[in-house]
Design a protein around this motif. Structure first.
Motif, short mmCIF file in Angstrom:
data_model
loop_
_atom_site.label_atom_id
_atom_site.label_comp_id
_atom_site.label_asym_id
_atom_site.label_seq_id
_atom_site.Cartn_x
_atom_site.Cartn_y
_atom_site.Cartn_z
N SER A 236 83.30 38.53 -26.66
CA SER A 236 83.33 39.78 -25.89
C SER A 236 81.92 40.25 -25.62
O SER A 236 80.97 39.82 -26.26
CB SER A 236 84.12 40.86 -26.64
N ILE A 237 81.79 41.17 -24.67
CA ILE A 237 80.49 41.73 -24.32
C ILE A 237 80.65 43.21 -24.05
O ILE A 237 81.64 43.65 -23.44
CB ILE A 237 79.87 40.99 -23.10
N GLY A 238 79.71 43.99 -24.54
CA GLY A 238 79.73 45.44 -24.33
C GLY A 238 78.54 45.89 -23.52
O GLY A 238 77.44 45.32 -23.64
N PHE A 239 78.75 46.91 -22.69
CA PHE A 239 77.69 47.45 -21.83
C PHE A 239 77.52 48.94 -22.11
O PHE A 239 78.50 49.70 -22.11
CB PHE A 239 78.05 47.25 -20.35
N LYS A 246 76.45 40.88 -26.55
CA LYS A 246 77.53 39.90 -26.60
C LYS A 246 77.80 39.50 -28.04
O LYS A 246 76.87 39.32 -28.82
CB LYS A 246 77.19 38.66 -25.76
N ALA A 247 79.09 39.38 -28.39
CA ALA A 247 79.47 38.97 -29.75
C ALA A 247 80.27 37.68 -29.67
O ALA A 247 81.15 37.52 -28.82
CB ALA A 247 80.30 40.07 -30.42
N LEU A 285 77.18 48.72 -31.67
CA LEU A 285 78.03 48.11 -30.64
C LEU A 285 78.36 46.67 -31.01
O LEU A 285 79.50 46.22 -30.86
CB LEU A 285 77.33 48.17 -29.28
N GLU A 286 77.37 45.94 -31.52
CA GLU A 286 77.61 44.55 -31.93
C GLU A 286 78.59 44.49 -33.10
O GLU A 286 79.46 43.61 -33.16
CB GLU A 286 76.30 43.87 -32.31
N ILE A 287 78.46 45.43 -34.04
CA ILE A 287 79.38 45.49 -35.17
C ILE A 287 80.80 45.75 -34.68
O ILE A 287 81.77 45.11 -35.13
CB ILE A 287 78.95 46.57 -36.17
#
Length: 327
Positions: A236-239, A246-247, A285-287
């Protein structure tokens, strides 16, 4: 019974009774079925509760044994159901899942004219939001009827006016409405949320073919503060604020049932986000994405929408590498 004042998450949306074939002969030939609770919002509610959050679930149920079953199941999992509505004329919806030896299971819905589809804007009350920090909704209930869509829209606007943060998972169900209607309604709800949680296929459905980065930027421009794209086998990726994280995926050896994986992912993400929303950083966010990936992957390891989802202690052990993921 009145709930106590602190509630981390309010979620509003349809829950149904699910009947699954025990064997793999198909509905036509299989004589035995199991009964369980199903519904995107209730899946999230139960999983968040297991992850240590206090959750309130609201919907409209029939005044029937299936409605009683849904309330007792959610209540037994620790979810606050004290504001659930009952409809004496409309039934609780049911659906059937047909397991196969190959591919995803096939589902058959029986929800037309259900109590949940009769959810009205005037049903939405300020009392639902008492002591609540966050609202989570999906695109499933708005697909049931015009009035249900307006009820969810009203709830999102009311939550925003009351200072709650809001997450929105489009959870596209093509069987429920036309593509044109789905695209129009889902796009109209995105500006009302703080956290938007689409999958790549849903992003393409809403915006057409773009790069992953373009999807993130396009959705951020619509109003959400955080956009989380589920990338399937790629993680997944968060913005946030022009930045992206990206994780990596949590790899499992086999997939048994994908239904409910997106809901587990959402719960995993929100369980971290809610503790960090005031100052969400690259690290937090990565966590959140890492936990979401693990929850989503584990949800594919069992039949049923939520039954096998882990507790906070179990998920922390998996992340720390102290136990082997066995489901």
């Amino acid at each position: 019974m009145q709930p106590n004042n602190r509630t981390d998450v309010l979620t509003i949306g349809e829950s149904m009774v699910l009947f699954q074939t025990i064997g793999e002969k198909g509905i036509k030939y299989e004589p035995l079925f199991t009964k369980s609770l199903a519904g995107a919002e209730s899946n999230v509610a139960i999983t968040l509760t297991r992850l240590g959050k206090k959750v309130r679930w609201v919907s409209k149920l029939g005044k029937d044994p299936f409605g009683d079953y849904i309330l007792s199941t959610l209540g037994g999992e620790g979810v606050d159901v004290s504001y659930a509505l009952r409809d004496v004329e409309k039934p609780t919806a049911v659906y059937f899942k047909e397991s196969k030896s190959y591919g995803d299971p096939t589902v058959y819905y029986y929800r037309k004219n259900s109590a949940a589809s009769n959810l009205q804007p005037e049903d939405v009350q300020k009392e639902w939001f008492d002591g609540v920090k966050h609202l989570h909704v999906t695109g499933i209930t708005p697909a049931l009827s015009e009035n249900a869509a307006e009820a969810i829209r009203k709830a999102m606007k009311m939550a925003k006016d009351m200072g709650l943060t809001i997450s929105f998972d489009p959870n596209l169900r093509r069987k429920l409405w036309s593509e044109e209607k789905a695209r129009s309604v889902l796009l109209s709800l995105i500006p009302l949320c703080d956290v938007f949680l689409p999958g790549v296929e849903e992003a393409e459905f809403l915006l057409g073919q773009q790069s992953i980065e373009e999807y993130g930027e396009s959705f951020l421009q619509m109003g959400p503060k955080v956009v989380v794209l589920k990338l399937g086998a790629e993680g997944s990726i968060g913005f946030i604020n022009g930045d992206s994280v990206k994780a990596a995926p949590h790899v499992v050896s086999q997939v048994i049932d994908t239904v409910g994986a997106g809901d587990a992912f959402a719960a995993g993400f929100l369980s971290v986000y809610l503790d960090n929303e005031a100052a969400l950083t690259h690290v937090s966010l990565e966590i959140a994405l890492t936990r979401a990936n693990i929850l989503g992957a584990l949800a594919t390891q069992f039949k049923g929408d939520w039954e096998g989802n882990p507790s906070l202690e179990e998920i922390n052990s998996i992340i720390a590498g102290r136990v082997e993921a066995t489901r």
